[in-house]
Design a protein around this motif. Structure first.
Motif, PDB file in Angstrom:
ATOM      1  N   ILE A  26     -13.013 -20.943  18.482  1.00 33.16           N
ATOM      2  CA  ILE A  26     -12.991 -19.841  19.479  1.00 33.16           C
ATOM      3  C   ILE A  26     -14.153 -20.341  20.370  1.00 33.16           C
ATOM      4  O   ILE A  26     -15.129 -20.796  20.168  1.00 33.16           O
ATOM      5  CB  ILE A  26     -13.523 -18.505  18.953  1.00 33.16           C
ATOM      6  CG1 ILE A  26     -12.588 -18.116  17.815  1.00 33.16           C
ATOM      7  CG2 ILE A  26     -13.663 -17.295  19.955  1.00 33.16           C
ATOM      8  CD1 ILE A  26     -12.962 -16.908  17.249  1.00 33.16           C
ATOM      9  N   ALA A  27     -13.589 -20.442  21.776  1.00 31.99           N
ATOM     10  CA  ALA A  27     -14.330 -20.831  22.784  1.00 31.99           C
ATOM     11  C   ALA A  27     -15.598 -19.541  23.117  1.00 31.99           C
ATOM     12  O   ALA A  27     -15.610 -18.595  22.798  1.00 31.99           O
ATOM     13  CB  ALA A  27     -13.755 -20.808  23.899  1.00 31.99           C
ATOM     14  N   PRO A  28     -16.522 -20.465  23.694  1.00 29.52           N
ATOM     15  CA  PRO A  28     -17.857 -19.352  23.805  1.00 29.52           C
ATOM     16  C   PRO A  28     -17.319 -18.363  24.921  1.00 29.52           C
ATOM     17  O   PRO A  28     -16.507 -18.490  26.030  1.00 29.52           O
ATOM     18  CB  PRO A  28     -18.857 -20.185  24.752  1.00 29.52           C
ATOM     19  CG  PRO A  28     -18.372 -21.716  24.412  1.00 29.52           C
ATOM     20  CD  PRO A  28     -16.954 -21.653  23.988  1.00 29.52           C
ATOM     21  N   GLY A  29     -17.754 -17.146  24.614  1.00 27.72           N
ATOM     22  CA  GLY A  29     -17.474 -15.776  25.414  1.00 27.72           C
ATOM     23  C   GLY A  29     -16.368 -15.016  24.915  1.00 27.72           C
ATOM     24  O   GLY A  29     -16.040 -13.950  25.236  1.00 27.72           O
ATOM     25  N   LEU A  30     -15.375 -15.683  23.945  1.00 30.69           N
ATOM     26  CA  LEU A  30     -14.305 -14.868  23.292  1.00 30.69           C
ATOM     27  C   LEU A  30     -14.787 -14.448  22.108  1.00 30.69           C
ATOM     28  O   LEU A  30     -15.732 -14.615  21.150  1.00 30.69           O
ATOM     29  CB  LEU A  30     -13.095 -15.943  22.986  1.00 30.69           C
ATOM     30  CG  LEU A  30     -12.798 -16.724  24.411  1.00 30.69           C
ATOM     31  CD1 LEU A  30     -11.606 -17.827  23.925  1.00 30.69           C
ATOM     32  CD2 LEU A  30     -12.238 -15.554  25.517  1.00 30.69           C
ATOM     33  N   GLN A  31     -13.846 -13.121  21.387  1.00 37.94           N
ATOM     34  CA  GLN A  31     -14.001 -12.673  20.128  1.00 37.94           C
ATOM     35  C   GLN A  31     -12.837 -12.357  19.383  1.00 37.94           C
ATOM     36  O   GLN A  31     -11.675 -12.334  20.168  1.00 37.94           O
ATOM     37  CB  GLN A  31     -14.739 -11.268  20.783  1.00 37.94           C
ATOM     38  CG  GLN A  31     -13.773 -10.473  21.655  1.00 37.94           C
ATOM     39  CD  GLN A  31     -14.408  -9.023  21.847  1.00 37.94           C
ATOM     40  OE1 GLN A  31     -15.622  -9.005  21.444  1.00 37.94           O
ATOM     41  NE2 GLN A  31     -13.615  -8.093  22.369  1.00 37.94           N
ATOM     42  N   VAL A  32     -13.006 -11.950  18.426  1.00 40.20           N
ATOM     43  CA  VAL A  32     -11.859 -11.705  17.207  1.00 40.20           C
ATOM     44  C   VAL A  32     -12.092 -10.271  16.669  1.00 40.20           C
ATOM     45  O   VAL A  32     -13.258 -10.103  16.146  1.00 40.20           O
ATOM     46  CB  VAL A  32     -11.774 -12.996  16.317  1.00 40.20           C
ATOM     47  CG1 VAL A  32     -10.702 -12.589  15.278  1.00 40.20           C
ATOM     48  CG2 VAL A  32     -11.489 -14.231  16.786  1.00 40.20           C
ATOM     49  N   LYS A  33     -11.339  -9.579  16.706  1.00 39.15           N
ATOM     50  CA  LYS A  33     -11.511  -8.105  16.252  1.00 39.15           C
ATOM     51  C   LYS A  33     -10.794  -7.825  14.994  1.00 39.15           C
ATOM     52  O   LYS A  33      -9.600  -8.394  14.715  1.00 39.15           O
ATOM     53  CB  LYS A  33     -10.650  -7.300  17.249  1.00 39.15           C
ATOM     54  CG  LYS A  33     -11.090  -5.712  16.782  1.00 39.15           C
ATOM     55  CD  LYS A  33     -10.134  -4.706  17.748  1.00 39.15           C
ATOM     56  CE  LYS A  33     -10.856  -4.684  19.231  1.00 39.15           C
ATOM     57  NZ  LYS A  33     -10.207  -3.573  19.991  1.00 39.15           N
ATOM     58  N   ALA A  34     -11.314  -7.381  13.881  1.00 41.99           N
ATOM     59  CA  ALA A  34     -10.910  -6.974  12.732  1.00 41.99           C
ATOM     60  C   ALA A  34     -11.126  -5.610  12.409  1.00 41.99           C
ATOM     61  O   ALA A  34     -12.211  -4.813  12.685  1.00 41.99           O
ATOM     62  CB  ALA A  34     -11.887  -7.778  11.559  1.00 41.99           C
ATOM     63  N   VAL A  35     -10.255  -5.049  11.669  1.00 41.45           N
ATOM     64  CA  VAL A  35     -10.055  -3.594  11.311  1.00 41.45           C
ATOM     65  C   VAL A  35     -10.205  -3.425   9.812  1.00 41.45           C
ATOM     66  O   VAL A  35      -9.232  -4.033   9.166  1.00 41.45           O
ATOM     67  CB  VAL A  35      -8.812  -2.971  12.145  1.00 41.45           C
ATOM     68  CG1 VAL A  35      -8.820  -1.662  11.570  1.00 41.45           C
ATOM     69  CG2 VAL A  35      -8.816  -2.969  13.444  1.00 41.45           C
ATOM     70  N   VAL A  36     -10.903  -2.555   9.479  1.00 41.98           N
ATOM     71  CA  VAL A  36     -11.248  -2.284   7.836  1.00 41.98           C
ATOM     72  C   VAL A  36     -10.703  -0.882   7.849  1.00 41.98           C
ATOM     73  O   VAL A  36     -11.148   0.153   8.245  1.00 41.98           O
ATOM     74  CB  VAL A  36     -12.365  -2.526   7.661  1.00 41.98           C
ATOM     75  CG1 VAL A  36     -12.694  -2.235   5.888  1.00 41.98           C
ATOM     76  CG2 VAL A  36     -13.161  -3.831   7.775  1.00 41.98           C
TER      77      VAL A  36
END
Length: 862
Positions: free
Chosen positions: A13-23
């Motif tokens: 993941i490049a800097p400044g990006l995110q990954v969303k996880a749902v529980v």
């Protein structure tokens, strides 16, 4: 039961990006779960805890409610306790209480929302003193049963009279013996032994049992009964006993210094030697709380303290020997006679301090002094006349003691309170002087007679002016000189023996002539002693000024007397006609006079004038004998009413307003019934008052009117309506305000009962009466009574079972009015194989049920 929804990226993941996880959490049972989520970031491992909690309520409540110290004044004291819900769902609570002290708890059950607080109101009626320690149980959801203690102390509002020096409780003040017209004071402390401030008023109990006012307690029974008939029936004891201040406000646990003054007054007119004993109770009461006038209405006692005040009044008994008329021997001018007088103090209890006033021609030694009780003293009275004549002088003897000014009783002053009079008689005579003539041997004196041969000795003191004999010159012509015979001036004639006085004429502007030749005499004026013309004019002006001043005083005095006489006779009745002038008065009947309404008598507004129980009873009797005013104006409308209703009343004025009873007891009442009792209001003041009632409880909401303007000297009442739907004991209070400032409380007590009917008997036996017709002999009645205040409907239901009952009752249904009864007739119908017993059930609508057993007693005559 946890589910992770995420898309893992295959590329970094490049800097400044995110990954969303749902529980997601999906519980399958009512239990708490715990797990963890593992996150791999390059070479790092991160553990994320996962908690799955079920929803719940968390109720918490205070364990104690402390009301502290409260005054027993029929007031409703309210405290609030909190139930807090810290959970995530609503929680249910329920309060249970079965203690001795009646508590009003609202609400007793309910729901507390999540993350909120619910207030519970607890009311205590402070009508009975005592210690409150009660427990109520509270069921809290998910917590079980909790205990909450209700604590408090209800105390009486106690007044105490304490001694200034000792600080102990004082029951009696004994002033002892005092002379009539004198005064004595005592200091006391009035102590408020309670946690609330109070307004107090001092009231003299002049009609209390055991009180004595002006009675000689040492005399015999016959003498006391005889003296009672001579007493002044309108004796005002407030003139004898004074309390300053007689009203005020005491803060909690505060002391106030009060002065009690005893000033006996001689009210007898025929016999001044009577002794007057006083035993009077001085009552300190809470303002507005009366123990006499509304006692029958209120049923409660007022908070007060009694102080007995005792004292005796004695006359001054001072006798003189040889008596009150003292005669002196005749004496001449310049001489002196003396008489010894013995003064005796006949009093057995008190000394006498005397003082003789100065009297002309008489001297007394000693002029002042003190005689102890049952003692005597000699006084020398001297008669030294300063002029000739007969003297009858009035000698005043002042008796001194301490006295007070009613405007300032704290200052005792020595004053003359009694006077005794002596009559002093004396005669001063003049000495007779004999005139002796001697022969003059040849030396002529300064003043001599015409011949100079005889000289008078013993003529007394020389006078300032020489004797000059004068007469009108026109009245004689003896030896008148020829040239002076026709003189017409009004000259005076001088005798030959006035040579010594001829040099100083009596009047400078008058002429003098000789007695024989009428020759004008020479008058010498000494310039060193004679007045000049300006001086004579100045003296004449001064004399005229004083003459005019005295004349103006006399004229002013006559004008005032004339104006006074004019005011006396300047009225519609008198027309300045002298009596006994022959006019006959007309025959006037009492019916000829117009009836005028008497002005209402009010208590004086003087702060030093004390209230007495007799005055309060007279005011109460006068007000209650008048008609009752109802439905007065609810608010002040006129200018006078607005001014009166804005006044701040003093404790003494509040004590003259009767609002009661302080406790309204409805007794046993039925639920869903309406009961009314009256709250009486009596205004004995000379101003309007504004009464406003504040009712908060639902059971008294029908009370009306809640606001009234009561005129002066007026009696009215307000109907207090009680209605409830709950069975049980009711105890609450409502408050009222006078002029929006002075607050009072009225306690309301009732016991709510269900509708109930009672039977005169539970078992009824039917016996035939001999001689009656067949079919009518087995009859009997039972009485149905209604002891409540609400009409009750009933229905008779027979208990038949398998067979038909042979008993009937009429009426089978009906209504019984409040506090009344009804007769029901039971009949047994005999027949083949009929039962001799039966049973009915009295079913009361919305009330109780009662069983009635019926049986017969058959008598077979052989």
């Amino acid at each position: 039961q946890f589910k992770l929804i995420v898309e893992n990226s295959e590329k970094p993941i490049a800097p400044g990006l995110q990954v969303k996880a749902v529980v997601e959490y999906t519980p399958k049972c009512a239990e708490d779960l715990q797990d963890k989520l593992t996150l791999l970031v390059d070479d790092d491992i991160v553990h994320i805890p996962l908690l799955g909690l079920i929803p719940y309520c968390d109720l918490e409540m205070e364990s104690e409610v402390n009301f502290g110290e409260m005054i027993a004044n029929n007031k409703l004291v309210t405290k609030e306790i909190s139930i807090t819900n810290r959970g995530t769902i609503s929680g249910v609570f329920r309060i249970m209480y079965d203690g001795v002290v009646l508590l009003n708890i609202k609400p007793v059950r309910g729901v507390v929302k999540p993350k909120s607080v619910r207030k519970i109101q607890v009311d205590i009626c402070t009508d009975v003193p005592g210690v409150i320690k009660e427990m109520m149980k509270v069921e809290l959801e998910s917590r079980g049963c909790a205990e909450v203690w209700i604590k408090g102390v209800v105390v009486e509002q106690v007044l105490k009279v304490l001694g200034v020096s000792c600080g102990k409780v004082l029951k009696c003040i004994n002033f002892g013996p005092l002379y009539f017209g004198t005064s004595k004071t005592e200091k006391i402390h009035l102590y408020n032994e309670s946690p609330e401030s109070m307004d107090w008023v001092a009231v003299l109990e002049d009609n209390a049992i055991g009180g004595e006012m002006g009675t000689d307690l040492q005399g015999s029974t016959d003498a006391v009964l005889h003296n009672l008939s001579l007493k002044n029936k309108d004796l005002d004891v407030s003139n004898v006993i004074l309390c300053v201040p007689n009203q005020g406000t005491l803060l909690p646990y505060e002391k106030s210094l009060i002065t009690v003054c005893f000033s006996p007054e001689d009210f007898e007119v025929n016999d001044t030697s009577l002794i007057q004993d006083y035993v009077v109770f001085l009552r300190f009461e809470t303002a507005g709380e009366r123990s006499g006038c509304l006692q029958d209405l209120s049923g409660s006692h007022s908070r007060h303290v009694d102080l007995a005040v005792m004292g005796s009044g004695f006359p001054v008994i001072l006798t003189f020997e040889p008596g009150t008329v003292i005669s002196f021997k005749d004496c001449y001018l310049g001489e002196q006679t003396q008489v010894v007088c013995t003064m005796k103090n006949e009093s057995e209890f008190l000394p006498v301090t005397f003082g003789f006033r100065r009297t002309a021609h008489f001297n007394i030694s000693p002029e002042r002094g003190t005689l102890k009780k049952k003692s005597e003293k000699e006084v020398m009275i001297s008669f030294s006349p300063r002029q000739i004549g007969t003297f009858a002088m009035k000698q005043i003897i002042d008796i001194f003691s301490t006295g007070v000014d009613k405007n300032n009783v704290d200052v005792l002053k020595t004053k003359s309170f009694h006077q005794i009079y002596l009559t002093l008689l004396g005669v001063c005579k003049s000495k007779r002087t004999s005139v002796v003539f001697t022969i003059n041997p040849g030396l002529t004196p300064l003043i001599s007679n015409a011949t100079g041969q005889f000289v008078v000795h013993g003529t007394g003191r020389l006078r300032d002016t020489a004797p000059v004999a004068i007469l009108k010159s026109t009245q004689t012509q003896i030896h008148t000189h020829r040239k002076n015979r026709n003189c017409k001036d009004d000259a005076l004639i001088a005798f030959p023996n006035d040579r010594a006085a001829s040099l100083r004429p009596s009047e400078w502007n008058k002429k003098y002539r000789t007695i024989f030749t009428k020759t004008e005499r020479y008058n010498y004026l000494d310039p060193e002693f004679a007045y000049t013309d300006s001086e004579r004019l100045f003296r004449k002006a001064i004399q005229k000024h004083y003459i005019d001043f005295i004349s103006s005083l006399r004229r002013r005095r006559l004008e005032k007397e004339a104006a006074r006489q004019f005011n006396i006779y300047n009225n519609p009745v008198s027309i300045d006609i002298q009596p006994a002038e022959g006019l006959e008065p007309p025959n006037i009947s009492i019916t000829d006079f117009p009836k005028e309404k008497p002005e209402p008598k009010m208590l004086p507004s003087d702060d030093n004038c004390m209230l007495t129980s007799r005055k309060l009873a007279a005011m109460f009797s006068k007000s209650t004998n008048k008609g009752v005013w109802s439905w007065l104006s609810p608010m002040p409308s006129s200018t006078q009413e607005k001014a009166d209703c804005g006044l701040t009343l003093t404790p003494k004025q509040l004590h003259q307003i009767f609002i009661g009873p302080s406790t309204i007891n409805f007794g046993d009442v039925c639920v869903n019934s309406t009961t009314t009792k009256e709250l009486h209001i009596i205004n004995n003041l000379s101003v309007h008052i504004w009464i406003q009632i504040e009712v908060e409880v639902a059971e008294l909401q029908e009370t009306s009117p809640l606001s009234q303007v009561v005129p002066p000297l007026t009696k009215t009442h307000i109907p207090v309506v009680f209605e409830t739907t709950n069975v049980g004991m009711f105890k609450s209070s409502f408050s009222y305000k006078i002029n929006k400032q002075h607050t009072g409380h009225v306690l309301v007590v009732a016991r709510a009962m269900p509708i109930e009917l009672q039977l005169s008997t539970r078992e009824l036996v039917l016996i035939p009466v001999p001689g009656c017709l067949a079919g009518t002999e087995f009859r009997r009645t039972v009485r149905v009574c209604n002891p409540r205040n609400h009409p009750a409907g009933f229905t008779w239901r027979p208990v038949t079972g398998d067979r038909k009952s042979a008993f009937t009752i009429k009426p089978t249904k009906g209504f019984v009015e409040p506090y009344s009864d009804m007769e029901c007739e039971v009949v047994w119908h005999p027949g083949f194989n009929t039962s001799e017993t039966g049973q009915f059930i009295l079913c009361v609508h919305k009330g109780n049920s009662i069983n009635l057993k019926c049986s017969t007693k058959v008598i077979i005559h052989v």
